[in-house]
Design an enzyme around this catalytic site. Sequence first.
Site: not given
Length: 447
Positions: A56, A168
């Site tokens: 992305h 994360c």
Amino acid sequence: MDVNATCLDKDEAINTLVSLMAKQGNLNDQDVYKQGIYAREELSTTGIGEGIAIPHAQSEAVNAPGLATMVVKDGVDYQSLDNQPAKLFFMIAVPKTGGNEHLQILAMLSQMLMDTDFKDSLINAQSVEEFMDLTNQKEAAQKAKAEEKEEAKKEFTGTYRLLAVTACPTGIAHTYMAAEALEEKAKQMGITIKVETDGSSGTKNAPTAKEIEECEAIIVAADKNVEMARFDGKPVIQVKVADGINKAEELINEALSGNAPIYHTDHASTTVESESDESVGRQIYKHLMNGVSHMLPFVIGGGILIALAFLFDDYTIDPSNFGKNTPLAAFFKTTGDTAFGFMLPILAGYISMSISDHPGVAVGFVGGALASQGNSGFLGALVAGFAAGYLMKGLRKLFDYLPDTFEGLKPVLLYPFFGLLLIHLLLLLILRLQMHLIQWVVQVKLF
């Protein structure tokens, strides 16, 4: 969409997806958009494992939000986190001014793809129509599930047996996949749980002080530092975010077994302090990613502004002053250069903060600025950040021996004074050693 694509490697997979995206008319410059995709891959692979990749980019080369999908039934080596071939691809394109749309899409995709049966059915789809039908059905079910979960949360008046935090380094896919896995498994086991997601769009679903006090245990599945001081005195399990995805049941059982270690923090700590169970490589990775993630907005924003300065300038006026010949170009260039000027101090400062918490921020910033002034560049800032962090960690342990009357002076006087003084001396020593090393190498080559 292409449900029967053939790709030999990661580069070919990205090229195919970018071509699919361009066919929608979403891109005004394929090359610039592709550069954004590769820049994101350099941060960490978007091959999230389990046969899935979600590349992305948010770029000025995107006209309108778009999604390109591809299935490679034989799989492609996409350098995924689990080192397994990727078969199912979703590429997301969002305009530079598109806000957080891509984060919302990524969060929903990540949660949908936690359903193994759904993922496998997409990989085995024989046509675009079948793929779309499966996706639409799952999306509708996911939205209904989210609404049901929200309603249940509003109506819930009891106490949560378990709390969890997932995070994360990029705060996107794995954050939400781990949250989904823990929530689903807890539901199956009849255990009440509340999961905080520390994602790119901010912290969501954070527990209250009352909920923390009343819960039995806490699971922290994170690959970056999260706020930990609030859990002082509670049983806490700290694991990788991947364990939150793959070992949800095991973590829940361990947390409620009564054997989870009690977490203790000192008076100043707000992040994970104990790293004894982590490898040195993982510790370095976490600290580095903390610095890089905070540095990126300055790099991206400053870089775009500098590029605009060159675009709107006239090279023929004064080639030696290209980028500042016209007022508009000078405006963009000055702003971009200022942003770039913060890049190295920000990198060093947040690496230092990751290691030694808030007392390390100022020392790391100054260390990064000194590295920048000394023309040692990115590597110098890295050294300064780690040096400042571990220096402050040492000072904090040393100052623990001081009487309690000095407690109020530590953060406002002792830490900054001795930290700033010592980081400059340390960098001067490193620079001197570097010069001697260069001289030695030159002498060896001459003789």
